[in-house]
Write a protein that holds these residues in place. Structure first.
Motif, PDB file in Angstrom:
ATOM      1  N   ASN A  77       7.245 -50.612  19.002  1.00  0.00           N
ATOM      2  CA  ASN A  77       7.028 -49.270  19.549  1.00  0.00           C
ATOM      3  C   ASN A  77       6.840 -48.230  18.456  1.00  0.00           C
ATOM      4  OD1 ASN A  77       7.072 -49.984  22.240  1.00  0.00           O
ATOM      5  ND2 ASN A  77       9.269 -49.650  22.473  1.00  0.00           N
ATOM      6  N   SER A  78       7.634 -48.313  17.413  1.00  0.00           N
ATOM      7  CA  SER A  78       7.522 -47.344  16.326  1.00  0.00           C
ATOM      8  C   SER A  78       6.153 -47.417  15.666  1.00  0.00           C
ATOM      9  CB  SER A  78       8.620 -47.593  15.294  1.00  0.00           C
ATOM     10  OG  SER A  78       8.498 -46.695  14.203  1.00  0.00           O
ATOM     11  N   THR A  79       5.659 -48.627  15.445  1.00  0.00           N
ATOM     12  CA  THR A  79       4.337 -48.804  14.826  1.00  0.00           C
ATOM     13  C   THR A  79       3.237 -48.326  15.766  1.00  0.00           C
ATOM     14  OG1 THR A  79       5.197 -50.715  13.615  1.00  0.00           O
ATOM     15  CG2 THR A  79       2.806 -50.445  13.667  1.00  0.00           C
ATOM     16  N   LYS A  80       3.426 -48.542  17.071  1.00  0.00           N
ATOM     17  CA  LYS A  80       2.449 -48.040  18.046  1.00  0.00           C
ATOM     18  C   LYS A  80       2.275 -46.540  17.902  1.00  0.00           C
ATOM     19  CE  LYS A  80       3.215 -51.348  21.821  1.00  0.00           C
ATOM     20  NZ  LYS A  80       3.682 -51.505  23.211  1.00  0.00           N
ATOM     21  N   VAL A  81       3.397 -45.820  17.912  1.00  0.00           N
ATOM     22  CA  VAL A  81       3.331 -44.364  17.854  1.00  0.00           C
ATOM     23  C   VAL A  81       2.760 -43.913  16.519  1.00  0.00           C
ATOM     24  CG1 VAL A  81       4.665 -42.230  17.939  1.00  0.00           C
ATOM     25  CG2 VAL A  81       5.213 -44.104  19.498  1.00  0.00           C
ATOM     26  N   LYS A  82       3.119 -44.588  15.440  1.00  0.00           N
ATOM     27  CA  LYS A  82       2.566 -44.244  14.119  1.00  0.00           C
ATOM     28  C   LYS A  82       1.054 -44.427  14.104  1.00  0.00           C
ATOM     29  CE  LYS A  82       6.654 -45.338  11.318  1.00  0.00           C
ATOM     30  NZ  LYS A  82       7.224 -46.294  10.324  1.00  0.00           N
ATOM     31  N   PHE A  83       0.579 -45.513  14.704  1.00  0.00           N
ATOM     32  CA  PHE A  83      -0.862 -45.772  14.738  1.00  0.00           C
ATOM     33  C   PHE A  83      -1.585 -44.710  15.564  1.00  0.00           C
ATOM     34  CE2 PHE A  83      -4.591 -47.492  16.889  1.00  0.00           C
ATOM     35  CZ  PHE A  83      -5.340 -47.954  15.814  1.00  0.00           C
ATOM     36  N   ILE A  84      -1.086 -44.439  16.773  1.00  0.00           N
ATOM     37  CA  ILE A  84      -1.736 -43.448  17.630  1.00  0.00           C
ATOM     38  C   ILE A  84      -1.719 -42.079  16.960  1.00  0.00           C
ATOM     39  CG2 ILE A  84      -1.725 -42.310  19.871  1.00  0.00           C
ATOM     40  CD1 ILE A  84      -2.486 -45.268  20.008  1.00  0.00           C
ATOM     41  N   SER A  85      -0.596 -41.715  16.372  1.00  0.00           N
ATOM     42  CA  SER A  85      -0.500 -40.424  15.688  1.00  0.00           C
ATOM     43  C   SER A  85      -1.484 -40.356  14.529  1.00  0.00           C
ATOM     44  CB  SER A  85       0.929 -40.210  15.175  1.00  0.00           C
ATOM     45  OG  SER A  85       1.853 -40.150  16.238  1.00  0.00           O
ATOM     46  N   CYS A  86      -1.639 -41.457  13.823  1.00  0.00           N
ATOM     47  CA  CYS A  86      -2.559 -41.503  12.683  1.00  0.00           C
ATOM     48  C   CYS A  86      -3.999 -41.259  13.122  1.00  0.00           C
ATOM     49  CB  CYS A  86      -2.433 -42.854  11.979  1.00  0.00           C
ATOM     50  SG  CYS A  86      -3.556 -43.060  10.554  1.00  0.00           S
ATOM     51  N   VAL A  87      -4.464 -41.978  14.144  1.00  0.00           N
ATOM     52  CA  VAL A  87      -5.860 -41.814  14.562  1.00  0.00           C
ATOM     53  C   VAL A  87      -6.089 -40.437  15.173  1.00  0.00           C
ATOM     54  CG1 VAL A  87      -6.355 -44.276  14.825  1.00  0.00           C
ATOM     55  CG2 VAL A  87      -5.442 -43.007  16.773  1.00  0.00           C
ATOM     56  N   MET A  88      -5.087 -39.924  15.885  1.00  0.00           N
ATOM     57  CA  MET A  88      -5.231 -38.595  16.486  1.00  0.00           C
ATOM     58  C   MET A  88      -5.336 -37.526  15.400  1.00  0.00           C
ATOM     59  SD  MET A  88      -5.284 -38.872  19.845  1.00  0.00           S
ATOM     60  CE  MET A  88      -4.719 -37.343  20.600  1.00  0.00           C
ATOM     61  N   GLU A  89      -4.426 -37.544  14.458  1.00  0.00           N
ATOM     62  CA  GLU A  89      -4.406 -36.499  13.431  1.00  0.00           C
ATOM     63  C   GLU A  89      -5.591 -36.622  12.480  1.00  0.00           C
ATOM     64  OE1 GLU A  89      -0.633 -35.823  11.548  1.00  0.00           O
ATOM     65  OE2 GLU A  89       0.469 -36.279  13.394  1.00  0.00           O
ATOM     66  N   TYR A  90      -6.053 -37.849  12.255  1.00  0.00           N
ATOM     67  CA  TYR A  90      -7.212 -38.043  11.382  1.00  0.00           C
ATOM     68  C   TYR A  90      -8.445 -37.342  11.960  1.00  0.00           C
ATOM     69  CZ  TYR A  90     -10.836 -40.352   8.607  1.00  0.00           C
ATOM     70  OH  TYR A  90     -11.904 -40.607   7.785  1.00  0.00           O
ATOM     71  N   MET A  91      -8.565 -37.345  13.290  1.00  0.00           N
ATOM     72  CA  MET A  91      -9.756 -36.781  13.913  1.00  0.00           C
ATOM     73  C   MET A  91      -9.688 -35.261  14.059  1.00  0.00           C
ATOM     74  SD  MET A  91     -11.718 -39.314  14.180  1.00  0.00           S
ATOM     75  CE  MET A  91     -13.058 -38.498  15.046  1.00  0.00           C
ATOM     76  N   GLU A  92      -8.589 -34.655  13.668  1.00  0.00           N
ATOM     77  CA  GLU A  92      -8.469 -33.201  13.772  1.00  0.00           C
ATOM     78  C   GLU A  92      -9.549 -32.525  12.927  1.00  0.00           C
ATOM     79  OE1 GLU A  92      -5.148 -29.636  13.322  1.00  0.00           O
ATOM     80  OE2 GLU A  92      -4.908 -31.495  12.177  1.00  0.00           O
ATOM     81  N   GLY A  93     -10.361 -31.702  13.567  1.00  0.00           N
ATOM     82  CA  GLY A  93     -11.397 -30.967  12.857  1.00  0.00           C
ATOM     83  C   GLY A  93     -12.593 -31.785  12.440  1.00  0.00           C
ATOM     84  N   LYS A  94     -12.573 -33.098  12.743  1.00  0.00           N
ATOM     85  CA  LYS A  94     -13.687 -33.950  12.363  1.00  0.00           C
ATOM     86  C   LYS A  94     -14.801 -33.851  13.398  1.00  0.00           C
ATOM     87  CE  LYS A  94     -11.932 -36.435   8.798  1.00  0.00           C
ATOM     88  NZ  LYS A  94     -10.567 -35.913   8.715  1.00  0.00           N
ATOM     89  N   ASN A  95     -16.040 -34.061  12.949  1.00  0.00           N
ATOM     90  CA  ASN A  95     -17.151 -34.216  13.876  1.00  0.00           C
ATOM     91  C   ASN A  95     -16.890 -35.465  14.708  1.00  0.00           C
ATOM     92  OD1 ASN A  95     -19.770 -35.170  14.922  1.00  0.00           O
ATOM     93  ND2 ASN A  95     -20.635 -33.510  13.694  1.00  0.00           N
ATOM     94  N   LYS A  96     -17.090 -35.368  16.010  1.00  0.00           N
ATOM     95  CA  LYS A  96     -16.772 -36.512  16.864  1.00  0.00           C
ATOM     96  C   LYS A  96     -17.642 -37.726  16.555  1.00  0.00           C
ATOM     97  CE  LYS A  96     -19.682 -35.227  20.837  1.00  0.00           C
ATOM     98  NZ  LYS A  96     -19.679 -34.907  22.280  1.00  0.00           N
ATOM     99  N   MET A  97     -18.730 -37.515  15.803  1.00  0.00           N
ATOM    100  CA  MET A  97     -19.581 -38.623  15.407  1.00  0.00           C
ATOM    101  C   MET A  97     -19.010 -39.377  14.210  1.00  0.00           C
ATOM    102  SD  MET A  97     -22.000 -38.552  17.611  1.00  0.00           S
ATOM    103  CE  MET A  97     -23.244 -39.624  16.900  1.00  0.00           C
ATOM    104  N   SER A  98     -17.945 -38.854  13.619  1.00  0.00           N
ATOM    105  CA  SER A  98     -17.320 -39.526  12.477  1.00  0.00           C
ATOM    106  C   SER A  98     -16.821 -40.908  12.895  1.00  0.00           C
ATOM    107  CB  SER A  98     -16.148 -38.703  11.945  1.00  0.00           C
ATOM    108  OG  SER A  98     -16.563 -37.423  11.538  1.00  0.00           O
TER     109      SER A  98
END
Length: 210
Positions: A77-98
């Motif tokens: 569970n901890s790794t799940k949340v870390k992974f989801i948080s990582c992909v979510m925060e990475y896309m902040e401000g990014k072009n959705k085509m990234s």
């Protein structure tokens, strides 16, 4: 533990902000008190052949499916949340085509078998998971009034808890934890029902005054 469900979208700016400023920090401190369910579907829609149309385009459909597969195939569970948080925060401000950062985040948080996620995305399993998430979102009963993200405690939607959670998720969670007065982590942070109701009335009055 307190059942908490978050209905969201992978490229939604409000969802990204909620993860970054509310959910992830609170999870890091209170995970032992949370039975967390993540539902990456939001306002997506499907037709009879299950061709998905997503709120922020086909790139979001891909992101939602990656997350759905990760939530099934990452066992911890901890790794799940870390992974989801990582992909979510990475896309902040990014072009959705990234390029979606699923492999990068899998490496960052220590996912040991990324191939199972990738295979899920590419195969029928991913589509089946999205059908399941669509049904789960529909069962919430919010219809076109669904906010993204929507946060539900104890399997019951509460408008006041929803509004407060967007900026004070930790405080709202503390209000749902039995015996919270004995938790030093909740000291000064508990939002009770009366406070939630007052906040809702104030917000509604402000909205009507605009």
């Amino acid at each position: 533990t307190v059942p908490v469900a978050v209905y969201y979208e992978s490229l939604c700016p409000d969802s990204i902000q909620f993860f970054k400023t509310q959910l992830t920090p609170t999870w890091n401190e209170f995970s032992r008190f949370m039975d967390l369910t993540l539902v990456p579907f939001g306002k997506s829609k499907s037709n009879g052949l299950f061709n998905l149309t997503c709120h922020h385009g086909p790139e979001e459909c891909h992101g939602n499916k990656v997350q759905a597969c990760a939530l099934v195939h990452i066992p911890n569970n901890s790794t799940k949340v870390k992974f989801i948080s990582c992909v979510m925060e990475y896309m902040e401000g990014k072009n959705k085509m990234s390029a979606y950062p699923d492999k990068q985040c899998a490496d960052t948080v220590g996912v040991t078998d990324y191939s199972t996620i990738r295979n899920c995305v590419d195969m029928q399993e991913g589509d089946n998971l999205m059908r399941s998430l669509e049904n789960k979102t529909r069962d919430l009963g919010r219809g076109d009034s669904l906010s993204v993200p929507t946060i539900v405690f104890n399997s019951m939607f509460n408008e006041t808890a929803q509004m407060m959670s967007l900026t004070s998720f930790k405080s709202v969670l503390c209000g749902y934890i039995p015996g919270n007065d004995k938790l030093k982590e909740c000291s000064g942070a508990v939002v009770n029902t009366a406070t939630l109701t007052l906040a809702l009335v104030t917000a509604l009055f402000a909205r009507l005054s605009q």
